[in-house]
Design a protein around this motif. Structure first.
Motif, PDB file in Angstrom:
ATOM      1  N   GLN A  94       0.832  -1.209   0.000  1.00 33.92           N
ATOM      2  CA  GLN A  94       0.000   0.000   0.000  1.00 33.92           C
ATOM      3  C   GLN A  94       0.868   1.262   0.000  1.00 33.92           C
ATOM      4  OE1 GLN A  94      -2.661  -0.255   3.332  1.00 33.92           O
ATOM      5  NE2 GLN A  94      -3.709  -2.095   2.560  1.00 33.92           N
ATOM      6  N   LYS A  95       1.949   1.215   0.726  1.00 31.86           N
ATOM      7  CA  LYS A  95       2.848   2.366   0.776  1.00 31.86           C
ATOM      8  C   LYS A  95       3.433   2.654  -0.604  1.00 31.86           C
ATOM      9  CE  LYS A  95       7.110   3.978   2.958  1.00 31.86           C
ATOM     10  NZ  LYS A  95       8.200   3.644   3.920  1.00 31.86           N
ATOM     11  N   ASP A  96       3.828   1.599  -1.299  1.00 31.52           N
ATOM     12  CA  ASP A  96       4.377   1.797  -2.650  1.00 31.52           C
ATOM     13  C   ASP A  96       3.341   2.439  -3.573  1.00 31.52           C
ATOM     14  OD1 ASP A  96       6.734   0.663  -1.795  1.00 31.52           O
ATOM     15  OD2 ASP A  96       6.247  -1.351  -2.539  1.00 31.52           O
ATOM     16  N   ALA A 100       3.479   6.158  -5.315  1.00 31.13           N
ATOM     17  CA  ALA A 100       3.382   6.269  -6.780  1.00 31.13           C
ATOM     18  C   ALA A 100       2.339   7.310  -7.178  1.00 31.13           C
ATOM     19  CB  ALA A 100       3.034   4.913  -7.377  1.00 31.13           C
ATOM     20  N   LEU A 101       1.163   7.282  -6.519  1.00 25.77           N
ATOM     21  CA  LEU A 101       0.124   8.270  -6.820  1.00 25.77           C
ATOM     22  C   LEU A 101       0.588   9.677  -6.448  1.00 25.77           C
ATOM     23  CD1 LEU A 101      -3.072   6.360  -5.625  1.00 25.77           C
ATOM     24  CD2 LEU A 101      -2.354   6.800  -7.983  1.00 25.77           C
ATOM     25  N   ARG A 102       1.245   9.773  -5.315  1.00 20.17           N
ATOM     26  CA  ARG A 102       1.757  11.082  -4.900  1.00 20.17           C
ATOM     27  C   ARG A 102       2.753  11.615  -5.920  1.00 20.17           C
ATOM     28  NH1 ARG A 102       6.277  12.936  -2.794  1.00 20.17           N
ATOM     29  NH2 ARG A 102       6.259  14.760  -1.396  1.00 20.17           N
ATOM     30  N   SER A 103       3.586  10.733  -6.431  1.00 18.11           N
ATOM     31  CA  SER A 103       4.566  11.159  -7.432  1.00 18.11           C
ATOM     32  C   SER A 103       3.871  11.669  -8.697  1.00 18.11           C
ATOM     33  CB  SER A 103       5.492   9.990  -7.772  1.00 18.11           C
ATOM     34  OG  SER A 103       6.424  10.363  -8.770  1.00 18.11           O
ATOM     35  N   ASP A 104       2.772  10.995  -9.061  1.00 19.57           N
ATOM     36  CA  ASP A 104       2.030  11.443 -10.251  1.00 19.57           C
ATOM     37  C   ASP A 104       1.400  12.811 -10.026  1.00 19.57           C
ATOM     38  OD1 ASP A 104       2.742   9.131 -11.533  1.00 19.57           O
ATOM     39  OD2 ASP A 104       0.844   8.090 -11.121  1.00 19.57           O
ATOM     40  N   LEU A 105       0.890  13.048  -8.811  1.00 19.73           N
ATOM     41  CA  LEU A 105       0.226  14.323  -8.525  1.00 19.73           C
ATOM     42  C   LEU A 105       1.215  15.484  -8.462  1.00 19.73           C
ATOM     43  CD1 LEU A 105      -2.431  13.252  -5.860  1.00 19.73           C
ATOM     44  CD2 LEU A 105      -2.838  13.934  -8.242  1.00 19.73           C
ATOM     45  N   PHE A 112      -4.824  11.189 -15.496  1.00 16.27           N
ATOM     46  CA  PHE A 112      -3.820  10.122 -15.399  1.00 16.27           C
ATOM     47  C   PHE A 112      -4.455   8.820 -15.862  1.00 16.27           C
ATOM     48  CE2 PHE A 112      -3.081  13.318 -12.176  1.00 16.27           C
ATOM     49  CZ  PHE A 112      -1.750  13.646 -12.367  1.00 16.27           C
ATOM     50  N   THR A 113      -3.675   8.001 -16.510  1.00 17.48           N
ATOM     51  CA  THR A 113      -4.185   6.739 -17.041  1.00 17.48           C
ATOM     52  C   THR A 113      -3.518   5.578 -16.305  1.00 17.48           C
ATOM     53  OG1 THR A 113      -4.516   7.737 -19.222  1.00 17.48           O
ATOM     54  CG2 THR A 113      -4.446   5.325 -19.097  1.00 17.48           C
ATOM     55  N   TYR A 114      -4.375   4.703 -15.792  1.00 19.91           N
ATOM     56  CA  TYR A 114      -3.885   3.509 -15.084  1.00 19.91           C
ATOM     57  C   TYR A 114      -4.618   2.302 -15.652  1.00 19.91           C
ATOM     58  CZ  TYR A 114      -2.295   7.052 -11.752  1.00 19.91           C
ATOM     59  OH  TYR A 114      -1.720   8.164 -11.182  1.00 19.91           O
ATOM     60  N   ARG A 131      -6.713   5.905   0.257  1.00 21.32           N
ATOM     61  CA  ARG A 131      -5.625   4.936   0.460  1.00 21.32           C
ATOM     62  C   ARG A 131      -4.772   5.301   1.685  1.00 21.32           C
ATOM     63  NH1 ARG A 131      -3.851   1.632  -3.930  1.00 21.32           N
ATOM     64  NH2 ARG A 131      -5.166   1.834  -5.796  1.00 21.32           N
ATOM     65  N   PHE A 132      -4.491   6.586   1.824  1.00 17.93           N
ATOM     66  CA  PHE A 132      -3.645   7.016   2.931  1.00 17.93           C
ATOM     67  C   PHE A 132      -4.352   6.818   4.274  1.00 17.93           C
ATOM     68  CE2 PHE A 132      -1.542  10.552   5.429  1.00 17.93           C
ATOM     69  CZ  PHE A 132      -0.370   9.853   5.624  1.00 17.93           C
ATOM     70  N   ASP A 133      -5.674   7.111   4.308  1.00 13.94           N
ATOM     71  CA  ASP A 133      -6.437   6.884   5.542  1.00 13.94           C
ATOM     72  C   ASP A 133      -6.437   5.392   5.914  1.00 13.94           C
ATOM     73  OD1 ASP A 133      -7.003   9.541   5.809  1.00 13.94           O
ATOM     74  OD2 ASP A 133      -8.973   9.415   4.822  1.00 13.94           O
ATOM     75  N   ALA A 134      -6.649   4.543   4.927  1.00 15.07           N
ATOM     76  CA  ALA A 134      -6.649   3.099   5.184  1.00 15.07           C
ATOM     77  C   ALA A 134      -5.265   2.632   5.638  1.00 15.07           C
ATOM     78  CB  ALA A 134      -7.078   2.347   3.929  1.00 15.07           C
TER      79      ALA A 134
END
Length: 266
Positions: A94-96, A100-105, A112-114, A131-134
């Protein structure tokens, strides 16, 4: 029946109070103490050893129960360790994803396309927030579980030490009992030897017979020697002593006689 028994006890108590007065309890206590001492004095070492062995055997149920507790706690600790390791691996994944999302933002892109699906910048932020809350919730839960694991480890360690101590003391007791049994056998063997009474009457009688026979043989030998002297045997054992010359000289000296010298013939 119960009423009669209670009535009998009451009568005895009243009679005792009348006879002994205020000293009744003292007399009763002394009597009980004397009875206990008498019973103890009749207990043999063999019986006491048997009783000790029975008491040692009675320790096993408690020890087995403690062993079961330790075994169950050991399994619980292992299961908790395994669960913590699995949850830690999930948190790492989850951390990874969060990083990754933070890096995209951090870029200026609006979408963004995933996996061939396009997401707007707002959707990505919302997903990242969830995700961060979880992740933080899982992280806090993992911290609590680690504390629980540490506590269970301490409890398990204490119970294991207690179990080891119980087993060690039981073994020491068993060794002491074996030593007592060996000591008792040694004492019994010594007592058995000391209990043997040696009757030396017959031995003394035989010794007396031998002494009497020796005396009889001495008498017979003396008789034979006496008979030999009477029958005129030549006493070859005695040396021949010529006393004639000595006697003549003594007489001449006593009477003042001067013997004439003997002249040798030509």
């Amino acid at each position: 029946m119960v009423k009669k028994t209670l009535l009998g006890v009451g009568v005895l108590l009243v009679a005792g109070a009348v006879v002994f007065g205020t000293d009744m309890l003292s007399y009763a206590g002394t009597a009980c103490s004397n009875i206990q001492e008498a019973v103890k004095s009749e207990i043999t070492p063999e019986f006491e050893l048997s009783r000790i062995n029975n008491e040692i055997d009675k320790l096993m149920p408690e020890i087995r129960q403690h062993m079961a507790v330790v075994a169950e706690q050991t399994v619980d600790v292992k299961d908790l360790e395994k669960g913590i390791a699995e949850r830690q691996a999930k948190l790492d994944t989850q951390k990874d994803a969060i990083l990754a999302l933070r890096s995209d933002l951090e870029t200026d892109a609006d979408s963004f396309t995933y996996r061939a699906v396009s997401y707007s910048r707002g959707e990505v932020k919302t997903d990242l927030s969830r995700r961060f809350d979880a992740f933080r919730t899982g992280e806090e839960a993992l911290k609590r579980d680690r504390k629980i694991l540490e506590s269970q480890r301490q409890i398990l360690d204490a119970n294991q030490k207690k179990l080891d101590s119980m087993l060690g003391r039981k073994e020491e007791l068993a060794v002491k009992v074996v030593q007592l049994e060996a000591r008792l056998k040694t004492i019994q063997a010594t007592e058995a030897v000391n209990a043997i009474e040696v009757d030396d009457t017959k031995l003394s009688h035989v010794e007396s017979m031998i002494s009497d026979l020796n005396h009889e043989l001495d008498v017979r030998e003396s008789m034979l020697e006496t008979e030999g002297s009477v029958l005129g045997h030549i006493p070859v054992e005695e040396s021949h002593i010529d006393v004639e010359g000595d006697v003549v000289n003594e007489i001449d000296q006593h009477f003042g006689l001067n013997p004439e010298p003997v002249v040798a013939e030509n």
